[in-house]
Design a protein around this motif. Sequence first.
Motif, short mmCIF file in Angstrom:
data_model
loop_
_atom_site.label_atom_id
_atom_site.label_comp_id
_atom_site.label_asym_id
_atom_site.label_seq_id
_atom_site.Cartn_x
_atom_site.Cartn_y
_atom_site.Cartn_z
N ASN A 167 0.84 -1.20 0.00
CA ASN A 167 0.00 0.00 0.00
C ASN A 167 0.88 1.25 0.00
O ASN A 167 1.89 1.30 0.68
CB ASN A 167 -0.91 0.02 1.23
CG ASN A 167 -1.84 -1.18 1.28
OD1 ASN A 167 -2.78 -1.29 0.50
ND2 ASN A 167 -1.57 -2.10 2.20
N ALA A 168 0.44 2.25 -0.75
CA ALA A 168 1.15 3.52 -0.79
C ALA A 168 0.13 4.64 -0.58
O ALA A 168 -0.70 4.91 -1.46
CB ALA A 168 1.86 3.71 -2.13
N VAL A 169 0.17 5.26 0.59
CA VAL A 169 -0.71 6.39 0.88
C VAL A 169 -0.01 7.67 0.42
O VAL A 169 1.13 7.95 0.82
CB VAL A 169 -1.04 6.48 2.38
CG1 VAL A 169 -1.90 7.70 2.67
CG2 VAL A 169 -1.75 5.21 2.84
N VAL A 170 -0.68 8.42 -0.44
CA VAL A 170 -0.09 9.64 -1.00
C VAL A 170 -0.66 10.84 -0.27
O VAL A 170 -1.87 11.10 -0.32
CB VAL A 170 -0.39 9.75 -2.51
CG1 VAL A 170 0.33 10.96 -3.10
CG2 VAL A 170 0.02 8.47 -3.23
N ILE A 171 0.20 11.57 0.43
CA ILE A 171 -0.22 12.74 1.21
C ILE A 171 0.39 14.00 0.58
O ILE A 171 1.61 14.08 0.40
CB ILE A 171 0.24 12.62 2.68
CG1 ILE A 171 -0.35 11.35 3.32
CG2 ILE A 171 -0.17 13.86 3.47
CD1 ILE A 171 0.15 11.11 4.74
N VAL A 172 -0.47 14.95 0.24
CA VAL A 172 0.02 16.24 -0.24
C VAL A 172 0.38 17.05 1.01
O VAL A 172 -0.47 17.70 1.63
CB VAL A 172 -1.06 16.97 -1.08
CG1 VAL A 172 -0.48 18.25 -1.67
CG2 VAL A 172 -1.56 16.05 -2.19
N VAL A 173 1.63 16.97 1.39
CA VAL A 173 2.09 17.40 2.72
C VAL A 173 1.81 18.88 2.98
O VAL A 173 1.39 19.26 4.08
CB VAL A 173 3.58 17.09 2.89
CG1 VAL A 173 4.07 17.58 4.24
CG2 VAL A 173 3.84 15.60 2.73
N GLY A 174 2.02 19.74 1.98
CA GLY A 174 1.86 21.18 2.20
C GLY A 174 0.43 21.60 2.45
O GLY A 174 0.18 22.61 3.11
N ALA B 56 2.51 29.78 -7.35
CA ALA B 56 2.46 30.70 -8.48
C ALA B 56 3.41 30.17 -9.55
O ALA B 56 4.37 29.45 -9.23
CB ALA B 56 2.87 32.11 -8.06
N PRO B 57 3.16 30.49 -10.81
CA PRO B 57 4.05 30.02 -11.88
C PRO B 57 5.50 30.39 -11.62
O PRO B 57 5.81 31.52 -11.26
CB PRO B 57 3.50 30.72 -13.13
CG PRO B 57 2.06 30.94 -12.81
CD PRO B 57 2.01 31.24 -11.35
N GLY B 58 6.38 29.42 -11.78
CA GLY B 58 7.81 29.65 -11.61
C GLY B 58 8.28 29.65 -10.17
O GLY B 58 9.47 29.85 -9.91
N LYS B 59 7.36 29.43 -9.22
CA LYS B 59 7.74 29.45 -7.81
C LYS B 59 8.00 28.04 -7.32
O LYS B 59 7.15 27.16 -7.45
CB LYS B 59 6.63 30.10 -6.99
CG LYS B 59 7.04 30.44 -5.56
CD LYS B 59 6.00 31.30 -4.88
CE LYS B 59 6.46 31.75 -3.50
NZ LYS B 59 5.46 32.61 -2.84
N ASN B 60 9.18 27.81 -6.76
CA ASN B 60 9.57 26.48 -6.27
C ASN B 60 9.70 26.52 -4.75
O ASN B 60 10.77 26.75 -4.21
CB ASN B 60 10.90 26.04 -6.90
CG ASN B 60 10.87 26.14 -8.41
OD1 ASN B 60 10.02 25.55 -9.06
ND2 ASN B 60 11.81 26.90 -8.98
N SER B 61 8.60 26.35 -4.07
CA SER B 61 8.62 26.38 -2.62
C SER B 61 7.62 25.38 -2.08
O SER B 61 6.58 25.14 -2.67
CB SER B 61 8.30 27.78 -2.09
OG SER B 61 6.98 28.15 -2.42
N VAL B 62 7.95 24.79 -0.92
CA VAL B 62 7.07 23.82 -0.28
C VAL B 62 6.96 24.15 1.21
O VAL B 62 7.87 24.71 1.81
CB VAL B 62 7.60 22.37 -0.45
CG1 VAL B 62 7.64 21.98 -1.92
CG2 VAL B 62 8.97 22.19 0.19
N THR B 63 5.81 23.80 1.78
CA THR B 63 5.58 23.97 3.21
C THR B 63 5.87 22.64 3.88
O THR B 63 5.10 21.69 3.72
CB THR B 63 4.13 24.41 3.47
OG1 THR B 63 3.88 25.65 2.78
CG2 THR B 63 3.88 24.61 4.96
N LEU B 64 6.98 22.57 4.62
CA LEU B 64 7.43 21.27 5.11
C LEU B 64 8.11 21.33 6.48
O LEU B 64 8.08 20.34 7.23
CB LEU B 64 8.39 20.65 4.09
CG LEU B 64 8.93 19.25 4.34
CD1 LEU B 64 7.80 18.24 4.56
CD2 LEU B 64 9.83 18.80 3.20
#
Length: 363
Positions: free
Chosen positions: A207-214, A223-231
Amino acid sequence: MWCLLLVVCFNTELCTGCSILSALQDLPSAPWPALRSKMEKHLQVISVLQWVISFLAMGAAGTVLLIYMFCTDLWVIAAMYTAWLIFDWNTPKQGGRRSSWVRNWTMWTYFRDYFPIRLIKTHNLLPSRNYIFGYHPHGIFSFGAFCNFGTEATGFSKKFPGIKPSLATLAGNFRMPVFRDYLMSGGICPVNRNSIDYLLSQNGTGNAVVIVVGGAAESLNCAPGKNSVTLNNRKGFVRLALQQGSDLVPVYSFGENDVYKQVIFEERTWWRLAQKRLQKIIGFAPCLFHGCGFFSSDSWGMVPYNKPITTIVGEPITVPKIEQPPRDMVDLYHAMYINSLTSLFDKYKTRFGLKESDILHIH
């Protein structure tokens, strides 16, 4: 009103619709190649738009319809459905009710080809293990997450044989009639402790649970071109992985932030405070965004821009099973996960239009 009609028409005749899509797909290329190409483009737009409208309106429309039926001669049908809904209430938390038929609808191939969306495998996953995929970034609608893990359009089962993905989303979506069944048919589950615990501890392995962490907070900054994550402060999924002994897998989608343009309000402004307040109340962030129109990419509308989305599934991090993991252990594996995600981004960024100097901002 036309949006609701489109949702109802599209989803109440899915069997017929899938047959029509299949038939259109088999049309000979001659003597109308231009017409065929234009028709395929429209089918791609419709496939994407129906998902956007379904996500935004199907739950509310189903609830209103059910209430309305109680006020008509169809109240018996509404009562029977309500009784069944009560009986079936815990199904989403107990593995759901996925349908391989729904996951393989022809419609999803048109959905995939609109952007297009691709899934890239970097390492094998063992069916004898369970996994928690951390998906980044959220974007507005997480199109890459849905297409790759909620359907078979990009061939997940063929690329990862023996692994069954379950994309986790807001638990509130599973309280809405009709929409809950639509989500479950794609193998989508509530992102809560009970549901994930069941999948990782009582549903065997593979099993693989996929969580969109942010989550919703991250969507406010995309926004387009923005590479940032909430982690940085998101450690619950790591603690859960340790408690279940499930391996952590970083996943990054290049292009997820590029399909919509969003108005990002400055911190401490009234609009920003209102967004965050509503996020806490309703569970998701009310973003002010736009894409293009149905007939023209030069106009504004709900249709996302057809920007490529490439999802990279990284190397799994082996995690031991510790029922009560101490904080330092959680911090250790959280740091390992961040390093792995950063390395994944740096390794593939130049292949998908980014510069060598671009970095992944982690908040």
